[in-house]
Design a protein around this motif. Structure first.
Motif, PDB file in Angstrom:
ATOM      1  N   ASP A   1       0.823  -1.212   0.000  1.00  0.00           N
ATOM      2  CA  ASP A   1       0.000   0.000   0.000  1.00  0.00           C
ATOM      3  C   ASP A   1       0.858   1.262   0.000  1.00  0.00           C
TER       4      ASP A   1
ATOM      5  N   ASP B   1       0.941   4.149  -2.969  1.00  0.00           N
ATOM      6  CA  ASP B   1       0.698   5.582  -2.748  1.00  0.00           C
ATOM      7  C   ASP B   1       1.836   6.429  -3.303  1.00  0.00           C
TER       8      ASP B   1
ATOM      9  N   GLN C   1       1.611   6.570  -7.118  1.00  0.00           N
ATOM     10  CA  GLN C   1       0.574   7.516  -7.522  1.00  0.00           C
ATOM     11  C   GLN C   1       1.069   8.953  -7.407  1.00  0.00           C
TER      12      GLN C   1
END
Length: 242
Positions: free
Chosen positions: A105, A109, A112
């Motif tokens: 995760d 992030d 992105q």
């Protein structure tokens, strides 16, 4: 016209890819960014999370005794049954799955963030192209998150399927006893050497205290049984003179 537009789109896509690579390398001096932050997540955040997982965390002595008792049943056992060991070890291995999923995760992030800040200046002239390109990149990253998390979970399940107690890094019962005996022998030898060194120091200190002084207790020599010089022994011939 169509060929020129296509070439322009390819140039913009190439500029976006180059900006993405430059962002991955990272040139910001204020904070970790891009590839440096991803490396920090892998080696620091994820590594620290794994190190915080203790071997006996969440296991009380009562639970360990209960697991061993259930494995023994009605038969008393001198050693710990292997099945109880497998149950306890599998319970602890499952705790490694959550740090791995959290690492995925965090990397998602950061990717992105890199994609959002890698837009070339040419995209400001084509807002529709910009939105479409960001949607494609975001969808690609989102599609990759699920399989990556599943891969982490499958890796933990692989470790749970078979506990390899024959691994060289695994300390079995015989090796544990051998190491304990070796440690006890080393400690015993160390204590003996310390005692010998202390005795030597005491002997040296005693000799230094009595050094240079005459010993007041001199042995007394026994006198011989022979008569003193000048003394005449009493005999019958000597008495006749008087």
């Amino acid at each position: 016209g169509g060929i020129g537009m296509g070439m322009g789109n390819m140039n913009i896509s190439g500029s976006y890819g180059g900006a993405n690579n430059a962002t991955t390398v990272g040139t910001n001096a204020d904070e970790l960014y891009g590839g440096a932050r991803i490396s920090y997540i892998f080696h620091q955040v994820f590594g620290r999370s794994l190190n915080t997982v203790g071997s006996f965390d969440g296991l009380s002595e009562g639970e360990i005794r209960t697991t061993i008792g259930n494995a023994n049943g009605t038969r008393p056992a001198l050693f710990v049954p292997e099945i109880s060991f497998d149950i306890l070890v599998r319970r602890q291995i499952r705790r490694l799955e959550q740090p791995g999923v959290q690492c995925v995760d965090l990397v998602y992030d950061e990717l992105q963030r890199i994609a959002a800040q890698s837009e070339p200046t040419e995209l400001t002239r084509y807002p529709n192209l910009r939105d479409r390109m960001m949607d494609v990149v975001s969808a690609l990253l989102k599609r990759s998150v699920g399989p990556t998390q599943m891969w982490v979970s499958n890796l933990v399940r692989i470790e749970l399927s078979y506990i390899n107690t024959n691994h060289p890094d695994f300390i079995g019962g015989s090796r544990a006893v051998a190491r304990l005996m070796e440690k006890m022998a080393i400690e015993k030898d160390k204590a003996a050497r310390q005692a010998a060194a202390a005795a030597t120091v005491n002997d040296n200190s005693n000799q230094s205290q009595h050094g240079g002084k005459s010993n007041p207790m001199t042995p007394v020599k026994e006198r011989p049984n022979t008569p003193d010089v000048g003394a005449t022994p009493l005999s019958s011939s000597s008495l006749e003179k008087y």
